[in-house]
Each structure stands twice: as structure tokens, then as C-alpha cells.
Design an enzyme around this catalytic site. Structure first.
Site, PDB file in Angstrom:
ATOM      1  CB  ALA A  64       4.199   4.208 -18.151  1.00 29.07           C
ATOM      2  N   GLY A 109       4.118  -0.690 -19.589  1.00 32.96           N
ATOM      3  CA  GLY A 109       4.805  -0.180 -20.744  1.00 32.96           C
ATOM      4  C   GLY A 109       5.952  -1.068 -21.282  1.00 32.96           C
ATOM      5  CD  GLU A 112       0.890  -0.747 -22.704  1.00 33.33           C
ATOM      6  OE1 GLU A 112       1.828  -0.110 -21.938  1.00 33.33           O
ATOM      7  OE2 GLU A 112       0.058  -0.322 -23.025  1.00 33.33           O
ATOM      8  CD  GLU A 132      -1.050  -1.304 -17.673  1.00 33.03           C
ATOM      9  OE1 GLU A 132      -1.431  -2.308 -17.696  1.00 33.03           O
ATOM     10  OE2 GLU A 132      -0.142  -0.857 -18.681  1.00 33.03           O
TER      11      GLU A 132
HETATM   12  N1  COA Z   1       7.509   3.455 -12.273  1.00 39.84           N
HETATM   13  C1  COA Z   1       8.364   4.044 -11.447  1.00 39.84           C
HETATM   14  N2  COA Z   1       9.008   3.365 -10.533  1.00 39.84           N
HETATM   15  C2  COA Z   1       9.084   2.169 -10.533  1.00 39.84           C
HETATM   16  C3  COA Z   1       8.246   1.297 -11.269  1.00 39.84           C
HETATM   17  C4  COA Z   1       7.460   2.153 -12.278  1.00 39.84           C
HETATM   18  N3  COA Z   1       6.642   1.509 -13.161  1.00 39.84           N
HETATM   19  N4  COA Z   1       8.815   0.061 -11.077  1.00 39.84           N
HETATM   20  C5  COA Z   1       9.729  -0.037 -10.231  1.00 39.84           C
HETATM   21  N5  COA Z   1       9.733   1.090  -9.933  1.00 39.84           N
HETATM   22  C6  COA Z   1      10.886   1.452  -8.926  1.00 39.84           C
HETATM   23  C7  COA Z   1      10.479   1.379  -7.357  1.00 39.84           C
HETATM   24  O1  COA Z   1       9.671   2.405  -7.016  1.00 39.84           O
HETATM   25  C8  COA Z   1      11.579   1.175  -6.911  1.00 39.84           C
HETATM   26  O2  COA Z   1      12.205   2.637  -6.392  1.00 39.84           O
HETATM   27  P1  COA Z   1      12.805   2.976  -4.933  1.00 39.84           P
HETATM   28  O3  COA Z   1      13.858   2.148  -4.858  1.00 39.84           O
HETATM   29  O4  COA Z   1      13.363   4.503  -5.231  1.00 39.84           O
HETATM   30  O5  COA Z   1      11.622   2.894  -4.126  1.00 39.84           O
HETATM   31  C9  COA Z   1      12.556   0.502  -7.481  1.00 39.84           C
HETATM   32  O6  COA Z   1      11.887   0.616  -8.988  1.00 39.84           O
HETATM   33  C10 COA Z   1      12.717  -1.088  -7.020  1.00 39.84           C
HETATM   34  O7  COA Z   1      11.461  -1.711  -7.469  1.00 39.84           O
HETATM   35  P2  COA Z   1      10.943  -2.583  -6.086  1.00 39.84           P
HETATM   36  O8  COA Z   1       9.443  -2.435  -6.219  1.00 39.84           O
HETATM   37  O9  COA Z   1      11.575  -1.966  -4.909  1.00 39.84           O
HETATM   38  O10 COA Z   1      11.340  -3.879  -6.708  1.00 39.84           O
HETATM   39  P3  COA Z   1      10.561  -5.392  -6.353  1.00 39.84           P
HETATM   40  O11 COA Z   1      11.484  -6.287  -6.802  1.00 39.84           O
HETATM   41  O12 COA Z   1      10.314  -5.422  -4.890  1.00 39.84           O
HETATM   42  O13 COA Z   1       9.231  -5.373  -7.169  1.00 39.84           O
HETATM   43  C11 COA Z   1       8.027  -5.024  -9.127  1.00 39.84           C
HETATM   44  C12 COA Z   1       9.267  -5.257  -8.359  1.00 39.84           C
HETATM   45  C13 COA Z   1       8.282  -4.823 -10.757  1.00 39.84           C
HETATM   46  C14 COA Z   1       6.927  -6.096  -8.818  1.00 39.84           C
HETATM   47  C15 COA Z   1       7.433  -3.776  -8.895  1.00 39.84           C
HETATM   48  O14 COA Z   1       8.526  -2.660  -8.954  1.00 39.84           O
HETATM   49  C16 COA Z   1       6.315  -3.379  -9.425  1.00 39.84           C
HETATM   50  O15 COA Z   1       5.197  -3.683  -9.136  1.00 39.84           O
HETATM   51  N6  COA Z   1       6.406  -2.261 -10.177  1.00 39.84           N
HETATM   52  C17 COA Z   1       5.412  -1.480 -10.904  1.00 39.84           C
HETATM   53  C18 COA Z   1       4.908  -2.493 -12.025  1.00 39.84           C
HETATM   54  C19 COA Z   1       3.748  -1.577 -12.745  1.00 39.84           C
HETATM   55  O16 COA Z   1       2.647  -1.733 -12.334  1.00 39.84           O
HETATM   56  N7  COA Z   1       3.947  -1.392 -13.966  1.00 39.84           N
HETATM   57  C20 COA Z   1       2.782  -0.949 -14.807  1.00 39.84           C
HETATM   58  C21 COA Z   1       3.025   0.904 -14.739  1.00 39.84           C
HETATM   59  S1  COA Z   1       1.579   1.563 -15.470  1.00 39.84           S
END
Ligand code: COA
Length: 258
Positions: A64, A109, A112, A132
């Protein structure tokens, strides 16, 4: 549609979530479009099987959209969870088989969403997780309910309480995915599988899904009644006459979805 594309070819509807700049994270626009697409699929007789993917090679869906979290009130959080749950329940309740083809991140999400599909295949670079807790929140789009039902409470609680990422091979061992393929082979293999589903009786598939999901949350005896009533209803179809006749005539069945 800005984020969700539907391509229809040969009975298969391919739904692609495309918000690659945010790793296909689910904002309200993506959820609205997913709902619209699945409503249209329900009324589209050309589509018999659905495949859901994320655009690009890096991510199925990274969760999400976290950017909405800091300003969210508890009441808004309740509505936020209900909104995601409602869209995912629409997907799960599809009378047509829904297959997730998962490349890269399936987190929060995204995991999910995969859980709300009927069948899951992953590429060897796929990573699953319910991270989360790392954000100080909990899964809200069905993860606390569908994950234990699919892989068992102990394994689900490990994922939900630690937030750790699970690689594709472990996901397969857990029963979280049905199969794993090298990334380049994933979509061709899933399409081949979907084509196999197309040759089976569509009414029988719909009634199987009905019996499985009606029975899933009930006692064994009411689940068995759900099965018996679906078995009765399948005998109202023309396809069941064709299926048995084709077998006796030693030829492939030609189902008409009636
Ligand atoms: N919501 C909003 N934005 C997200 C996102 C999410 N769940 N997951 C990734 N993004 C965005 C990042 O903020 C980034 O945006 P930006 O370039 O404008 O800063 C872009 O997607 C790329 O992500 P980034 O973190 O730079 O890539 P990465 O390869 O270094 O890391 C992940 C990848 C998936 C490990 C990392 O993005 C992450 O931990 N995301 C969240 C996962 C999460 O907690 N999901 C559950 C949400 S309740």
C-alpha cells in the site's frame, strides 16, 4: 486508466498494474482502477481466465502507498483497510480463475493482493513479505486473515511479526506460491497454465470456486453442504452433458459455458 491495463487475448485477460516509479505501490487510484477492471471482467464473456502482473521486472506490488500513512487518523485507517479489503475480496470472489504472476517485490499489500488470487506463480527473484511491523503498523488488506489460512498460523505469524522477506523457493516450500520459474520463463509458463484452464469446464470451475470459498470459513458439515449444492447446480448445466458424452465418445470435450 492511468495505472491498470487490461489486455484480452484468446480468452485470457491480462491485468497489469503499472506504477513503476513507486514499484507499483497501491494508491487509491490503483485500487479504484483494479475494482473497475474486475467489475468489467465479471461481465465480459470473452474472458475466462485472468492473470495479474506488475509492470517491469523489479516489482509485482511493493505494498500500500506508505506516503498516505503519516497524516492518517484512526478512523481514516479503518476506512483505508476496508477499501483495500473490499477490492481484494472482489478479486477473490471472481467466478473465473485468477492467477498472480509475481516478479520481484510482493510486499505488504502486494503479498495480500497475491493472496487474494486463486493461484500464484513466482519468478526466482520474487520476494514476499508483510513488512508492516517495520513501519509500526499491521497488515490491513487481508494479510492477517488470508496468510494463516493459506500457509498455517505459525508460518504466517513468523512473516507478520518479523516482517522478514521470504525468497521464492521458501515461498514455494511454504505453499505460498504454486510454482517458481526463472524470470524470463514466468509469463510464458503462466500463460501455458492459463491455456490449460481454458480447456476445462468454465461452469465447473466457477462452481468449484464457489464451493471452496463458501466452505473455507465454515464447519466441515456446512462446507460439505456448500459442495453438495454446487454439485447439484453443475448438473443444471449443458456442459456436464457434453463432458460425460465426450468421455464416452473418446473425444475432447467442447464446453460452451452453459
Ligand atoms: N509506498 C509508497 N512508495 C513506495 C513504496 C510504498 N509501499 N514502495 C516503494 N516506494 C517508492 C519509494 O519511495 C521510491 O520513490 P522515490 O523514488 O520517489 O523516492 C520508489 O518507490 C523506489 O523505491 P526505493 O525504496 O528507492 O527502491 P529500493 O530498490 O531501494 O527498495 C523496497 C525497494 C521494496 C525494499 C523498498 O522500496 C521498500 O521497502 N518499500 C516499502 C515496502 C513496504 O513496507 N510495503 C508495505 C507497505 S504497508
Amino acid at each position: 486508466m492511468d495505472f491498470v491495463k487490461l489486455d484480452v487475448k484468446g480468452g485470457i485477460g491480462r491485468v497489469t498494474i503499472d506504477r513503476q516509479s513507486k514499484l507499483n505501490a497501491l494508491n487509491s487510484g490503483v485500487l479504484d482502477e483494479l475494482e473497475e477492471v474486475f467489475q468489467s471482467i465479471a461481465n465480459n464473456d470473452e474472458i475466462r481466465v485472468i492473470i495479474i502482473t506488475g509492470a517491469g521486472e523489479k516489482s509485482f506490488v511493493a505494498g500500500a502507498d506508505i506516503s498516505q500513512f503519516p497524516s492518517m487518523s484512526p478512523e481514516e485507517a479503518h476506512a483505508f483497510a476496508q477499501r483495500g479489503q473490499s477490492v481484494f475480496s472482489l478479486i477473490e470472489s471472481s467466478s473465473k480463475p485468477v492467477i498472480a504472476a509475481i516478479t520481484g517485490f510482493a510486499l505488504g499489500g502486494g503479498c495480500e493482493l497475491a493472496l487474494s488470487c486463486h493461484i500464484r506463480y513466482a519468478s526466482d527473484n520474487a520476494l514476499f513479505g508483510q513488512p508492516e511491523v517495520k513501519l509500526g503498523v499491521i497488515a490491513g488488506y487481508g494479510g492477517t486473515q488470508r496468510l494463516p489460512r493459506l500457509i498455517g498460523r505459525g508460518r504466517a505469524l513468523d512473516m507478520l511479526l518479523s516482517g522478514r522477506m521470504v525468497k521464492a523457493d521458501e515461498a514455494q516450500q511454504m505453499g505460498l506460491v504454486n510454482g517458481v520459474y526463472p524470470q524470463a520463463e514466468l509469463l510464458p509458463k503462466v500463460e501455458e497454465y492459463a491455456e490449460g484452464l481454458l480447456s476445462q469446464g468454465p461452469q465447473a470451475q466457477a462452481l468449484t470456486l464457489r464451493a471452496v470459498f463458501e466452505g473455507a470459513d465454515s464447519t466441515l458439515s456446512s462446507g460439505l453442504e456448500a459442495e453438495a449444492s454446487a454439485f447439484r447446480d453443475v448438473f443444471k448445466t449443458e456442459d456436464r452433458v457434453e463432458g460425460a458424452t465426450a468421455f464416452l465418445e473418446r473425444r475432447p470435450a467442447k464446453f460452451n459455458n452453459r
